[in-house]
Design a protein around this motif. Structure first.
Motif, short mmCIF file in Angstrom:
data_model
loop_
_atom_site.label_atom_id
_atom_site.label_comp_id
_atom_site.label_asym_id
_atom_site.label_seq_id
_atom_site.Cartn_x
_atom_site.Cartn_y
_atom_site.Cartn_z
N ALA A 79 -6.62 -32.55 100.00
CA ALA A 79 -6.30 -33.42 101.14
C ALA A 79 -7.12 -34.70 101.08
CB ALA A 79 -6.55 -32.68 102.45
N ALA A 80 -8.41 -34.56 100.83
CA ALA A 80 -9.29 -35.73 100.80
C ALA A 80 -8.97 -36.64 99.62
CB ALA A 80 -10.75 -35.27 100.74
N TRP A 81 -8.76 -36.07 98.46
CA TRP A 81 -8.51 -36.86 97.25
C TRP A 81 -7.19 -37.59 97.32
CZ3 TRP A 81 -10.75 -38.72 92.95
CH2 TRP A 81 -9.94 -39.08 91.89
N PHE A 82 -6.13 -36.87 97.69
CA PHE A 82 -4.80 -37.48 97.72
C PHE A 82 -4.70 -38.55 98.80
CE2 PHE A 82 -2.98 -33.14 96.17
CZ PHE A 82 -3.51 -33.37 94.91
N ALA A 83 -5.25 -38.26 99.97
CA ALA A 83 -5.16 -39.22 101.07
C ALA A 83 -6.00 -40.47 100.79
CB ALA A 83 -5.61 -38.56 102.37
N ALA A 84 -7.13 -40.30 100.10
CA ALA A 84 -7.95 -41.47 99.76
C ALA A 84 -7.26 -42.32 98.69
CB ALA A 84 -9.33 -41.02 99.26
N TRP A 99 -1.51 -37.52 106.14
CA TRP A 99 -1.69 -36.17 105.60
C TRP A 99 -2.14 -35.21 106.70
CZ3 TRP A 99 -0.74 -35.34 100.36
CH2 TRP A 99 -1.01 -34.06 99.88
N GLN A 100 -1.43 -34.09 106.82
CA GLN A 100 -1.79 -33.06 107.79
C GLN A 100 -2.26 -31.80 107.07
OE1 GLN A 100 -1.67 -32.59 111.60
NE2 GLN A 100 -3.10 -31.26 110.49
N PRO A 101 -3.58 -31.59 106.95
CA PRO A 101 -4.07 -30.37 106.32
C PRO A 101 -4.02 -29.19 107.29
CG PRO A 101 -5.90 -31.83 106.89
CD PRO A 101 -4.65 -32.52 107.33
N THR A 102 -3.83 -27.99 106.74
CA THR A 102 -3.83 -26.76 107.53
C THR A 102 -4.42 -25.63 106.70
OG1 THR A 102 -1.68 -25.87 106.80
CG2 THR A 102 -1.63 -27.47 108.61
N ILE A 148 -12.84 -28.46 105.50
CA ILE A 148 -11.82 -29.48 105.23
C ILE A 148 -12.23 -30.81 105.87
CG2 ILE A 148 -9.41 -30.12 105.64
CD1 ILE A 148 -8.78 -27.09 105.68
N SER A 149 -12.68 -30.75 107.11
CA SER A 149 -13.13 -31.96 107.80
C SER A 149 -14.30 -32.61 107.07
CB SER A 149 -13.52 -31.63 109.24
OG SER A 149 -12.41 -31.19 109.99
N ALA A 150 -15.16 -31.79 106.49
CA ALA A 150 -16.32 -32.32 105.76
C ALA A 150 -15.87 -33.13 104.55
CB ALA A 150 -17.24 -31.18 105.33
N ALA A 163 -11.18 -40.73 103.82
CA ALA A 163 -9.73 -40.89 103.65
C ALA A 163 -9.08 -41.29 104.98
CB ALA A 163 -9.12 -39.59 103.16
N PRO A 164 -8.29 -42.38 104.98
CA PRO A 164 -7.62 -42.79 106.21
C PRO A 164 -6.34 -41.99 106.44
CG PRO A 164 -7.07 -44.31 104.46
CD PRO A 164 -8.03 -43.30 103.87
N HIS A 165 -5.80 -42.10 107.61
CA HIS A 165 -4.49 -41.51 107.94
C HIS A 165 -4.43 -40.01 107.66
CE1 HIS A 165 -3.15 -45.55 108.64
NE2 HIS A 165 -3.37 -45.89 107.40
N VAL A 166 -5.54 -39.32 107.88
CA VAL A 166 -5.54 -37.87 107.76
C VAL A 166 -5.71 -37.29 109.16
CG1 VAL A 166 -6.59 -35.84 106.72
CG2 VAL A 166 -6.53 -37.99 105.47
N LEU A 167 -4.82 -36.40 109.55
CA LEU A 167 -4.88 -35.79 110.86
C LEU A 167 -5.88 -34.63 110.86
CD1 LEU A 167 -1.03 -35.69 111.54
CD2 LEU A 167 -2.67 -37.48 112.17
N ALA A 168 -6.39 -34.30 112.02
CA ALA A 168 -7.36 -33.20 112.12
C ALA A 168 -6.72 -31.92 111.59
CB ALA A 168 -7.78 -33.01 113.57
N PRO A 169 -7.46 -31.15 110.78
CA PRO A 169 -6.89 -29.92 110.21
C PRO A 169 -6.53 -28.92 111.30
CG PRO A 169 -9.26 -30.05 109.78
CD PRO A 169 -8.85 -31.37 110.33
N LEU A 170 -5.42 -28.22 111.06
CA LEU A 170 -4.90 -27.24 112.01
C LEU A 170 -4.97 -25.84 111.41
CD1 LEU A 170 -1.59 -28.98 113.19
CD2 LEU A 170 -3.77 -28.89 114.43
N GLN A 171 -5.15 -24.86 112.27
CA GLN A 171 -5.01 -23.48 111.83
C GLN A 171 -3.53 -23.14 111.85
OE1 GLN A 171 -7.18 -20.60 114.13
NE2 GLN A 171 -6.91 -18.97 112.60
N LEU A 172 -3.01 -22.69 110.72
CA LEU A 172 -1.58 -22.40 110.60
C LEU A 172 -1.37 -21.13 109.79
CD1 LEU A 172 1.28 -24.93 109.90
CD2 LEU A 172 1.15 -22.80 108.63
N ASP A 173 -0.69 -20.19 110.39
CA ASP A 173 -0.31 -18.95 109.72
C ASP A 173 1.13 -19.12 109.22
OD1 ASP A 173 0.41 -16.43 108.88
OD2 ASP A 173 -0.20 -15.41 110.72
#
Length: 205
Positions: free
Chosen positions: A44-49, A56-59, A69-71, A78-88
């Motif tokens: 997430a960090a590499w691609f979005a940067a 980018w929405q990480p989960t 992930i936030s770290a 990285a810009p335009h990355v949304l806060a990571p979500l817990q997703l099952d």
């Protein structure tokens, strides 16, 4: 973000550049991307940067993975990355707004370390949340009819099944069957380093 929160996956570090090269070919400059099973957050960090106009929405399934992930996102800025979500993946409804579909859903190294039902759930969820011309991109090892499998992948498959009987490298043809049930078809196959494949799925024409 404190450095000790950073988790390092050597595999993610090795494969990030070849995966990004394919994603750049597939996606327009301005794209909304949902990542399933973000893990450490390195991709997430590499691609979005690297692609600052992608949103980018990480989960991840595990709540304890979200701080890591936030770290990574903070580390790369990285810009335009949304806060990571817990997703099952197997949940009947994902914590996402269906009115805001994604241009791509990206999922790396999940299917072989998850029960088979996760494959079906991933395809069904992608069908719900992809834009009409959106793409599902899956990355990892696969077994293919008529294609010799490396000794390393066979040993890896055996080790996975010994660890958990519900795990194992999936047969591409069986994954295609699950995709077809969700009206998704295999559009592209990209051979990647270390005997992995990047598969691109799209809605049935």
């Amino acid at each position: 973000m404190k450095p000790h929160l950073l988790r390092l996956s050597p595999a993610a570090e090795r494969n990030k550049e070849p995966i990004l090269a394919v994603l750049r070919q597939l996606l327009p400059e301005h794209s909304r991307v949902l990542e399933i099973a973000s893990g450490t957050g390195q991709h997430a960090a590499w691609f979005a940067a690297a692609m600052p106009h992608w949103t980018w929405q990480p989960t991840d399934l595990r709540a304890d993975a979200l701080p890591a992930i936030s770290a990574w996102l903070a580390e790369t800025g990285a810009p335009h990355v949304l806060a990571p979500l817990q997703l099952d993946v197997q949940a009947s409804a994902w914590p996402l707004d269906p009115a805001e579909p994604f241009d791509a859903i990206y999922c790396a190294n999940l299917l072989h370390i998850a029960p088979w039902d996760c494959c079906r759930a991933l395809m069904e969820g992608a069908a719900r949340h992809l834009a009409p011309e959106g793409l599902l991109v899956t990355y990892g090892p696969y077994l293919e009819e008529g294609v010799s499998t490396s000794a390393g992948n066979l040993a890896f498959d055996e080790s996975l099944r010994q660890e958990n009987a519900a795990w194992g490298i999936r047969h591409r043809a069986q994954v295609e069957q699950e995709a077809w049930r969700a009206r998704l078809v295999l559009r592209e196959r990209h051979a990647m380093p270390a005997n992995n494949l990047l598969l691109v799925w799209a809605r049935e024409p």
